[in-house]
Design a protein around this motif. Sequence first.
Motif, PDB file in Angstrom:
ATOM      1  N   MET A   1       0.839  -1.211   0.000  1.00 33.59           N
ATOM      2  CA  MET A   1       0.000   0.000   0.000  1.00 33.59           C
ATOM      3  C   MET A   1       0.868   1.253   0.000  1.00 33.59           C
ATOM      4  SD  MET A   1      -3.277  -0.340   0.034  1.00 33.59           S
ATOM      5  CE  MET A   1      -4.620  -1.359   0.529  1.00 33.59           C
ATOM      6  N   GLY A   2       0.674   2.086  -1.018  1.00 33.36           N
ATOM      7  CA  GLY A   2       1.378   3.364  -1.096  1.00 33.36           C
ATOM      8  C   GLY A   2       2.834   3.266  -1.518  1.00 33.36           C
ATOM      9  N   LYS A   3       3.271   2.092  -1.954  1.00 35.99           N
ATOM     10  CA  LYS A   3       4.675   1.916  -2.326  1.00 35.99           C
ATOM     11  C   LYS A   3       4.791   1.225  -3.686  1.00 35.99           C
ATOM     12  CE  LYS A   3       5.366  -0.371   1.599  1.00 35.99           C
ATOM     13  NZ  LYS A   3       6.024  -1.147   2.644  1.00 35.99           N
ATOM     14  N   LYS A   4       5.873   1.519  -4.380  1.00 32.10           N
ATOM     15  CA  LYS A   4       6.168   0.845  -5.642  1.00 32.10           C
ATOM     16  C   LYS A   4       6.814  -0.517  -5.373  1.00 32.10           C
ATOM     17  CE  LYS A   4       8.582   1.479 -10.026  1.00 32.10           C
ATOM     18  NZ  LYS A   4       9.306   2.430 -10.872  1.00 32.10           N
ATOM     19  N   PHE A   5       7.741  -0.536  -4.411  1.00 35.28           N
ATOM     20  CA  PHE A   5       8.429  -1.747  -3.998  1.00 35.28           C
ATOM     21  C   PHE A   5       8.209  -1.940  -2.504  1.00 35.28           C
ATOM     22  CE2 PHE A   5      10.945  -0.186  -7.642  1.00 35.28           C
ATOM     23  CZ  PHE A   5      10.870  -1.295  -8.466  1.00 35.28           C
ATOM     24  N   PHE A   6       8.532  -3.117  -2.008  1.00 35.77           N
ATOM     25  CA  PHE A   6       8.383  -3.348  -0.564  1.00 35.77           C
ATOM     26  C   PHE A   6       9.288  -2.408   0.217  1.00 35.77           C
ATOM     27  CE2 PHE A   6       6.771  -7.344  -2.275  1.00 35.77           C
ATOM     28  CZ  PHE A   6       5.601  -7.475  -1.559  1.00 35.77           C
TER      29      PHE A   6
ATOM     30  N   ILE B   1      14.304  -0.760  -4.930  1.00 35.31           N
ATOM     31  CA  ILE B   1      14.398  -2.179  -4.575  1.00 35.31           C
ATOM     32  C   ILE B   1      15.292  -2.316  -3.349  1.00 35.31           C
ATOM     33  CG2 ILE B   1      15.285  -4.422  -5.342  1.00 35.31           C
ATOM     34  CD1 ILE B   1      14.496  -3.596  -8.202  1.00 35.31           C
ATOM     35  N   ARG B   2      14.772  -3.013  -2.350  1.00 41.47           N
ATOM     36  CA  ARG B   2      15.517  -3.251  -1.110  1.00 41.47           C
ATOM     37  C   ARG B   2      15.539  -4.740  -0.815  1.00 41.47           C
ATOM     38  NH1 ARG B   2      16.665   1.747   1.833  1.00 41.47           N
ATOM     39  NH2 ARG B   2      16.163   3.269   0.233  1.00 41.47           N
ATOM     40  N   PHE B   3      15.965  -5.085   0.390  1.00 38.25           N
ATOM     41  CA  PHE B   3      16.140  -6.480   0.796  1.00 38.25           C
ATOM     42  C   PHE B   3      14.866  -7.304   0.623  1.00 38.25           C
ATOM     43  CE2 PHE B   3      16.117  -9.935   3.871  1.00 38.25           C
ATOM     44  CZ  PHE B   3      17.314 -10.564   3.556  1.00 38.25           C
ATOM     45  N   ALA B   4      13.728  -6.809   1.102  1.00 39.39           N
ATOM     46  CA  ALA B   4      12.470  -7.571   1.012  1.00 39.39           C
ATOM     47  C   ALA B   4      12.098  -7.849  -0.441  1.00 39.39           C
ATOM     48  CB  ALA B   4      11.330  -6.829   1.718  1.00 39.39           C
ATOM     49  N   ASP B   5      12.353  -6.880  -1.311  1.00 41.06           N
ATOM     50  CA  ASP B   5      12.066  -7.082  -2.734  1.00 41.06           C
ATOM     51  C   ASP B   5      12.942  -8.195  -3.305  1.00 41.06           C
ATOM     52  OD1 ASP B   5      10.191  -4.760  -3.326  1.00 41.06           O
ATOM     53  OD2 ASP B   5      11.910  -3.738  -2.428  1.00 41.06           O
TER      54      ASP B   5
ATOM     55  N   MET C   1       5.258  -7.013  -9.284  1.00 41.03           N
ATOM     56  CA  MET C   1       5.905  -8.076 -10.057  1.00 41.03           C
ATOM     57  C   MET C   1       6.429  -7.527 -11.375  1.00 41.03           C
ATOM     58  SD  MET C   1       3.400 -11.341  -9.330  1.00 41.03           S
ATOM     59  CE  MET C   1       4.139 -12.345 -10.607  1.00 41.03           C
ATOM     60  N   GLN C   2       5.628  -6.706 -12.049  1.00 37.96           N
ATOM     61  CA  GLN C   2       6.035  -6.138 -13.338  1.00 37.96           C
ATOM     62  C   GLN C   2       7.168  -5.140 -13.161  1.00 37.96           C
ATOM     63  OE1 GLN C   2       4.679  -7.315 -16.338  1.00 37.96           O
ATOM     64  NE2 GLN C   2       6.568  -6.353 -16.983  1.00 37.96           N
ATOM     65  N   ASP C   3       7.036  -4.241 -12.163  1.00 33.45           N
ATOM     66  CA  ASP C   3       8.091  -3.248 -11.920  1.00 33.45           C
ATOM     67  C   ASP C   3       9.412  -3.924 -11.555  1.00 33.45           C
ATOM     68  OD1 ASP C   3       6.341  -1.158 -12.428  1.00 33.45           O
ATOM     69  OD2 ASP C   3       5.863  -0.834 -10.307  1.00 33.45           O
ATOM     70  N   PHE C   4       9.338  -4.952 -10.718  1.00 37.85           N
ATOM     71  CA  PHE C   4      10.536  -5.672 -10.306  1.00 37.85           C
ATOM     72  C   PHE C   4      11.166  -6.365 -11.517  1.00 37.85           C
ATOM     73  CE2 PHE C   4      12.898  -9.239  -8.546  1.00 37.85           C
ATOM     74  CZ  PHE C   4      13.638  -8.621  -7.552  1.00 37.85           C
ATOM     75  N   ALA C   5      10.350  -7.029 -12.298  1.00 34.85           N
ATOM     76  CA  ALA C   5      10.851  -7.750 -13.474  1.00 34.85           C
ATOM     77  C   ALA C   5      11.456  -6.802 -14.501  1.00 34.85           C
ATOM     78  CB  ALA C   5       9.722  -8.563 -14.110  1.00 34.85           C
ATOM     79  N   ASP C   6      10.933  -5.572 -14.589  1.00 32.97           N
ATOM     80  CA  ASP C   6      11.405  -4.608 -15.577  1.00 32.97           C
ATOM     81  C   ASP C   6      12.644  -3.834 -15.129  1.00 32.97           C
ATOM     82  OD1 ASP C   6       9.429  -5.326 -17.340  1.00 32.97           O
ATOM     83  OD2 ASP C   6       8.098  -3.661 -16.821  1.00 32.97           O
ATOM     84  N   ALA C   7      12.997  -3.905 -13.849  1.00 33.17           N
ATOM     85  CA  ALA C   7      14.187  -3.195 -13.364  1.00 33.17           C
ATOM     86  C   ALA C   7      15.407  -3.773 -14.082  1.00 33.17           C
ATOM     87  CB  ALA C   7      14.318  -3.353 -11.858  1.00 33.17           C
ATOM     88  N   PRO C   8      16.222  -2.920 -14.735  1.00 34.56           N
ATOM     89  CA  PRO C   8      17.346  -3.418 -15.535  1.00 34.56           C
ATOM     90  C   PRO C   8      18.263  -4.393 -14.790  1.00 34.56           C
ATOM     91  CG  PRO C   8      17.036  -1.092 -15.934  1.00 34.56           C
ATOM     92  CD  PRO C   8      16.104  -1.461 -14.812  1.00 34.56           C
ATOM     93  N   ILE C   9      18.579  -4.126 -13.549  1.00 34.95           N
ATOM     94  CA  ILE C   9      19.483  -5.009 -12.814  1.00 34.95           C
ATOM     95  C   ILE C   9      18.884  -6.405 -12.628  1.00 34.95           C
ATOM     96  CG2 ILE C   9      18.680  -4.307 -10.515  1.00 34.95           C
ATOM     97  CD1 ILE C   9      22.329  -5.077 -11.437  1.00 34.95           C
ATOM     98  N   ILE C  10      17.569  -6.471 -12.531  1.00 34.78           N
ATOM     99  CA  ILE C  10      16.885  -7.759 -12.381  1.00 34.78           C
ATOM    100  C   ILE C  10      16.729  -8.413 -13.748  1.00 34.78           C
ATOM    101  CG2 ILE C  10      14.750  -8.875 -11.634  1.00 34.78           C
ATOM    102  CD1 ILE C  10      16.512  -7.640  -9.348  1.00 34.78           C
TER     103      ILE C  10
END
Length: 194
Positions: free
Chosen positions: A107-112, A117-121, A155-164
């Motif tokens: 809620m209210g966040k792009k990533f955890f 992107i942090r540890f939980a992500d 899931m989409q934002d995480f998958a699209d992050a270049p480093i990932i």
Amino acid sequence: MVEEVKLFKTFSSPFALRIYKTIFEDPSNKSRSLLHYNPVKKQIRVLVHNGKPIAESLVILEYIDETWKQAPLLPEDPYENAMAWKEQEEAIVPAIETLKFLEEELMGKKFFGGETIRFADLALGRLANLISILEEIVGLKVVDGEKFPLLSSWMQDFADAPIIKDNWPPRDRMIVKFQALRDAIIAAAAAASK
């Protein structure tokens, strides 16, 4: 009347019975015929019976069970059949509760971790890859964008992050790997039940 039965599948799937006309599909280069029979989801596992397509693994199994009664897949006893479906539904409940918890955490966040992107992500990030792969293999949508919009976006934002994106294993190889694992489990279960 001779029934026409076609099964679109990948090379490693054991679900083609000899009575089927098997059509092997390449996940990275799907045929026009497959896309004709499954134009919406474009998933590979499609059973075509007398020109009518049936998609989704569980739906196909239920269709086969209802159509060819001489080789039942589900228990014939109504009580045992109901218990088989109930056990499946009961297994889904804890998974849905976990997804609801994760949805609330976003809620209210792009990533955890907030906007980055942090540890939980990273700890949960493998899910972003594996869930979509398992959804394709099983033919069952787990993280529905309508029920879990924040989790779906994450899931989409995480998958699209270049480093990932640049460091994930090739999707087609992962699909083959997990299909083989699923097939081995099914074969072991079938051997154990004999």
